[in-house]
Write a protein that holds these residues in place. Structure first.
Motif, PDB file in Angstrom:
ATOM      1  N   ASN A   3     -22.278  -5.011   3.510  1.00 40.41           N
ATOM      2  CA  ASN A   3     -21.214  -5.779   4.156  1.00 40.41           C
ATOM      3  C   ASN A   3     -20.067  -5.927   3.160  1.00 40.41           C
ATOM      4  O   ASN A   3     -20.243  -6.483   2.078  1.00 40.41           O
ATOM      5  CB  ASN A   3     -21.740  -7.152   4.583  1.00 40.41           C
ATOM      6  N   TYR A   4     -18.912  -5.413   3.522  1.00 39.15           N
ATOM      7  CA  TYR A   4     -17.760  -5.428   2.623  1.00 39.15           C
ATOM      8  C   TYR A   4     -16.765  -6.491   3.081  1.00 39.15           C
ATOM      9  O   TYR A   4     -16.474  -6.623   4.274  1.00 39.15           O
ATOM     10  CB  TYR A   4     -17.076  -4.059   2.602  1.00 39.15           C
ATOM     11  N   GLU A   5     -16.249  -7.246   2.118  1.00 39.68           N
ATOM     12  CA  GLU A   5     -15.285  -8.287   2.437  1.00 39.68           C
ATOM     13  C   GLU A   5     -13.945  -7.711   2.892  1.00 39.68           C
ATOM     14  O   GLU A   5     -13.181  -8.373   3.588  1.00 39.68           O
ATOM     15  CB  GLU A   5     -15.057  -9.199   1.226  1.00 39.68           C
ATOM     16  N   LYS A   6     -13.685  -6.490   2.502  1.00 38.82           N
ATOM     17  CA  LYS A   6     -12.408  -5.864   2.836  1.00 38.82           C
ATOM     18  C   LYS A   6     -12.641  -4.401   3.167  1.00 38.82           C
ATOM     19  O   LYS A   6     -13.407  -3.712   2.480  1.00 38.82           O
ATOM     20  CB  LYS A   6     -11.450  -5.988   1.641  1.00 38.82           C
ATOM     21  N   SER A   7     -12.017  -3.935   4.212  1.00 39.38           N
ATOM     22  CA  SER A   7     -12.174  -2.541   4.621  1.00 39.38           C
ATOM     23  C   SER A   7     -11.523  -1.609   3.604  1.00 39.38           C
ATOM     24  O   SER A   7     -10.761  -2.038   2.736  1.00 39.38           O
ATOM     25  CB  SER A   7     -11.560  -2.324   6.000  1.00 39.38           C
ATOM     26  N   GLY A   8     -11.798  -0.322   3.773  1.00 43.35           N
ATOM     27  CA  GLY A   8     -11.196   0.668   2.875  1.00 43.35           C
ATOM     28  C   GLY A   8      -9.833   1.140   3.332  1.00 43.35           C
ATOM     29  O   GLY A   8      -9.273   2.067   2.734  1.00 43.35           O
ATOM     30  N   ASN A   9      -9.275   0.489   4.373  1.00 41.94           N
ATOM     31  CA  ASN A   9      -8.008   0.961   4.942  1.00 41.94           C
ATOM     32  C   ASN A   9      -6.866   0.953   3.951  1.00 41.94           C
ATOM     33  O   ASN A   9      -6.110   1.928   3.835  1.00 41.94           O
ATOM     34  CB  ASN A   9      -7.641   0.115   6.159  1.00 41.94           C
ATOM     35  N   GLU A  10      -6.700  -0.157   3.224  1.00 38.11           N
ATOM     36  CA  GLU A  10      -5.549  -0.262   2.320  1.00 38.11           C
ATOM     37  C   GLU A  10      -5.617   0.789   1.226  1.00 38.11           C
ATOM     38  O   GLU A  10      -4.619   1.456   0.927  1.00 38.11           O
ATOM     39  CB  GLU A  10      -5.478  -1.666   1.712  1.00 38.11           C
ATOM     40  N   GLN A  11      -6.795   0.949   0.621  1.00 37.01           N
ATOM     41  CA  GLN A  11      -6.931   1.958  -0.437  1.00 37.01           C
ATOM     42  C   GLN A  11      -6.726   3.359   0.139  1.00 37.01           C
ATOM     43  O   GLN A  11      -6.036   4.196  -0.465  1.00 37.01           O
ATOM     44  CB  GLN A  11      -8.309   1.855  -1.094  1.00 37.01           C
ATOM     45  N   PHE A  12      -7.286   3.626   1.305  1.00 40.80           N
ATOM     46  CA  PHE A  12      -7.162   4.940   1.937  1.00 40.80           C
ATOM     47  C   PHE A  12      -5.710   5.262   2.247  1.00 40.80           C
ATOM     48  O   PHE A  12      -5.204   6.341   1.905  1.00 40.80           O
ATOM     49  CB  PHE A  12      -8.006   4.957   3.214  1.00 40.80           C
ATOM     50  N   VAL A  13      -4.996   4.330   2.877  1.00 42.17           N
ATOM     51  CA  VAL A  13      -3.608   4.568   3.277  1.00 42.17           C
ATOM     52  C   VAL A  13      -2.697   4.662   2.049  1.00 42.17           C
ATOM     53  O   VAL A  13      -1.787   5.494   1.997  1.00 42.17           O
ATOM     54  CB  VAL A  13      -3.138   3.458   4.232  1.00 42.17           C
ATOM     55  N   THR A  14      -2.948   3.814   1.050  1.00 39.16           N
ATOM     56  CA  THR A  14      -2.125   3.836  -0.158  1.00 39.16           C
ATOM     57  C   THR A  14      -2.248   5.166  -0.886  1.00 39.16           C
ATOM     58  O   THR A  14      -1.241   5.779  -1.281  1.00 39.16           O
ATOM     59  CB  THR A  14      -2.511   2.687  -1.093  1.00 39.16           C
ATOM     60  N   GLU A  15      -3.478   5.626  -1.070  1.00 38.67           N
ATOM     61  CA  GLU A  15      -3.683   6.888  -1.777  1.00 38.67           C
ATOM     62  C   GLU A  15      -3.134   8.061  -0.976  1.00 38.67           C
ATOM     63  O   GLU A  15      -2.549   8.998  -1.540  1.00 38.67           O
ATOM     64  CB  GLU A  15      -5.178   7.097  -2.065  1.00 38.67           C
ATOM     65  N   LEU A  16      -3.314   8.012   0.334  1.00 34.62           N
ATOM     66  CA  LEU A  16      -2.782   9.076   1.181  1.00 34.62           C
ATOM     67  C   LEU A  16      -1.257   9.086   1.148  1.00 34.62           C
ATOM     68  O   LEU A  16      -0.621  10.148   1.162  1.00 34.62           O
ATOM     69  CB  LEU A  16      -3.285   8.889   2.610  1.00 34.62           C
ATOM     70  N   GLY A  17      -0.652   7.884   1.076  1.00 41.61           N
ATOM     71  CA  GLY A  17       0.802   7.788   0.971  1.00 41.61           C
ATOM     72  C   GLY A  17       1.328   8.377  -0.329  1.00 41.61           C
ATOM     73  O   GLY A  17       2.400   8.998  -0.356  1.00 41.61           O
ATOM     74  N   LYS A  18       0.577   8.194  -1.409  1.00 39.78           N
ATOM     75  CA  LYS A  18       0.994   8.771  -2.688  1.00 39.78           C
ATOM     76  C   LYS A  18       0.998  10.294  -2.610  1.00 39.78           C
ATOM     77  O   LYS A  18       1.865  10.962  -3.183  1.00 39.78           O
ATOM     78  CB  LYS A  18       0.061   8.306  -3.809  1.00 39.78           C
ATOM     79  N   TRP A  19       0.023  10.835  -1.898  1.00 40.12           N
ATOM     80  CA  TRP A  19      -0.034  12.295  -1.795  1.00 40.12           C
ATOM     81  C   TRP A  19       1.087  12.823  -0.915  1.00 40.12           C
ATOM     82  O   TRP A  19       1.781  13.765  -1.301  1.00 40.12           O
ATOM     83  CB  TRP A  19      -1.398  12.712  -1.235  1.00 40.12           C
ATOM     84  N   VAL A  20       1.276  12.229   0.266  1.00 41.44           N
ATOM     85  CA  VAL A  20       2.239  12.796   1.213  1.00 41.44           C
ATOM     86  C   VAL A  20       3.667  12.701   0.688  1.00 41.44           C
ATOM     87  O   VAL A  20       4.500  13.562   0.980  1.00 41.44           O
ATOM     88  CB  VAL A  20       2.118  12.110   2.596  1.00 41.44           C
ATOM     89  N   PHE A  21       3.958  11.700  -0.139  1.00 39.90           N
ATOM     90  CA  PHE A  21       5.299  11.555  -0.690  1.00 39.90           C
ATOM     91  C   PHE A  21       5.401  12.114  -2.117  1.00 39.90           C
ATOM     92  O   PHE A  21       6.256  11.705  -2.891  1.00 39.90           O
ATOM     93  CB  PHE A  21       5.732  10.096  -0.653  1.00 39.90           C
ATOM     94  N   HIS A  22       4.488  13.028  -2.453  1.00 39.30           N
ATOM     95  CA  HIS A  22       4.574  13.825  -3.696  1.00 39.30           C
ATOM     96  C   HIS A  22       4.465  12.990  -4.967  1.00 39.30           C
ATOM     97  O   HIS A  22       4.962  13.414  -6.013  1.00 39.30           O
ATOM     98  CB  HIS A  22       5.871  14.641  -3.729  1.00 39.30           C
ATOM     99  N   GLU A  23       3.796  11.855  -4.889  1.00 42.57           N
ATOM    100  CA  GLU A  23       3.544  11.113  -6.119  1.00 42.57           C
ATOM    101  C   GLU A  23       2.336  11.670  -6.857  1.00 42.57           C
ATOM    102  O   GLU A  23       2.041  11.262  -7.982  1.00 42.57           O
ATOM    103  CB  GLU A  23       3.318   9.633  -5.806  1.00 42.57           C
TER     104      GLU A  23
END
Length: 437
Positions: free
Chosen positions: A268-288
């Motif tokens: 049982n996780y207190e916080k989903s993996g959404n924020e980490q998933f979206v943040t890391e994916l955003g770094k990739w798509v915007f060439h960071e």
């Protein structure tokens, strides 16, 4: 005349900040991003995602998708480096924006995030289709999973998926493992098998299917199991990057903050993996992350430093190239053991894997083949998540000149011996024939 000069000065001052943040080869990270919304309330309901981008230095320009003044370019110059479309229900964009202009935007090397949901219009589906993604044709269908749903799904229709089938790529999703499942509620899509540039980043489980949760199944669903992609990415041949999500809620603050427990799992996780998933994916798509840059191809004969205008067959040469990776803030040495160079004429005559000094310099040495003509040094590097490198340099290769051959060729010694033996035999025969009685 004075007024004109003042106007030019004011325009220059206005454009200077924009130009300083523009996309360039030396600073590849996108800075100016247009965000299209079908409702301005999304600015607050998805604020964590937007604030994360702002904290990394992105300039977000929020506009309604039906704004009559929408434009991606002016006077032939693009106004933005990236585009985020959070307007799934929009039937038609305002201004000069349409699906073709968005396709041209990506074709120019710029990046796109597209999110859909059950209200996805034909316009949004058409843009996704251009990128190699096909949403479920049934507009009422959602992804349903009776095995991998979140136990917090209060509706009981098992449409709140707890997905953990992520692509195994550190460059796309970062080196830190995403421990918690990603919450997803939205529509399914599949990948066009004829498009080899598109990739599933978040996949559904084998027990998932796409159907209308409010009605009973009367026929087998078209999309089932791992064939369902929840989030996909595409990197075009010009290195433009695209993210396509079947869920707009995936980016929402509510799912970012939600706890998650996958059905059948004790964790049982207190916080989903959404924020980490979206943040890391955003770094990739915007060439960071994952953006490579190569210097010029350098070659010369062994023992020399100057690059020759032409090589001779069987010359020993050294070859090197510098490859750097953008870290989001600066260029860092790229380290890999799979970079290769081809010595190419119609087909590769030499194929060598380059060794690296761990400081970004890749090098090797080899002997020029015993074939003359116009060759090319070619470095073509393609690796999952990284921008593609395609470099070449042409160089002619000549044969030996008449005065460059060895005086006596060792392999010809048997022929030399045969010649002198024949001469000696003829001399002996002549002597015996003339003086024998």
């Amino acid at each position: 005349m004075v007024n004109v000069s003042r106007s030019v000065a004011l325009i220059s001052l206005f454009l200077l900040p924009l130009l300083s943040f523009s996309f360039s080869v030396d600073n590849p990270t996108d800075r100016r991003v247009l965000v299209l919304l079908d409702d301005l309330s999304l600015k607050s309901s998805h604020s964590i995602f937007f604030n994360t981008l702002k904290s990394r230095g992105f300039d977000l320009d929020f506009k309604l998708a039906e704004d009559s003044k929408l434009a991606l370019q002016r006077y032939g110059q693009y106004l933005y480096d990236g585009l985020i479309i959070f307007a799934p229900s929009t039937e038609r964009f305002g201004g000069s924006l349409d699906s073709k202009s968005i396709a041209d935007f990506v074709d120019s090397g710029r990046d796109l995030i597209l999110s859909a949901d059950t209200s996805a219009s034909d316009l949004i589906r058409g843009i996704a289709n251009e990128c190699g993604v096909d949403f479920d044709e049934d507009s009422t269908a959602m992804v349903i999973d009776h095995s991998s749903f979140s136990v917090s799904d209060v509706d009981g229709d098992h449409t709140l998926i707890a997905a953990d089938d992520l692509v195994k790529s550190d460059v796309i999703l970062g080196k830190t493992k995403i421990e918690a499942p990603v919450l997803f509620r939205g529509v399914a899509h599949s990948l066009n098998p004829t498009n080899n540039l598109v990739l599933k980043v978040l996949s559904a489980s084998p027990s998932a299917y796409s159907a209308n949760p409010s009605s009973k199944l009367t026929s087998p669903p078209q999309l089932t199991g791992s064939a369902i992609s929840l989030v996909s990415v595409m990197q075009a041949r010009n290195n433009a990057r695209v993210v396509i999500s079947g869920s707009l809620q995936l980016f929402s603050d509510r799912l970012f903050r939600s706890g998650v427990q996958k059905a059948g799992s004790p964790n049982n996780y207190e916080k989903s993996g959404n924020e980490q998933f979206v943040t890391e994916l955003g770094k990739w798509v915007f060439h960071e992350r994952g953006h490579l840059k190569a210097g010029s191809l350098v070659h010369h004969r062994v023992g020399e430093t100057d690059e020759p205008a032409i090589y001779r067959i069987k010359d020993d040469l050294e070859f090197s190239v510098e490859i750097l990776e953008w870290s989001g803030k600066s260029w860092e040495p790229y380290v890999a053991d799979d970079v290769q160079v081809q010595f190419y004429m119609m087909s590769p005559y030499v194929l060598k894997t380059l060794s690296t000094d761990k400081k970004g310099l890749f090098r090797t040495s080899f002997k020029v083949p015993d074939v003359y003509g116009v060759f090319q040094f070619k470095v073509e590097y393609e690796k999952l998540g990284y921008t593609t490198l395609s470099l070449s340099k042409q160089i002619p290769v000549r044969p030996y000149r008449h005065n460059e051959y060895e005086r006596f060729i060792p392999t010809a010694y048997p022929y030399y011996g045969a010649c002198f033996t024949t001469m000696a035999g003829f001399f002996v025969f002549s002597f015996v024939y003339l003086y024998h009685k």
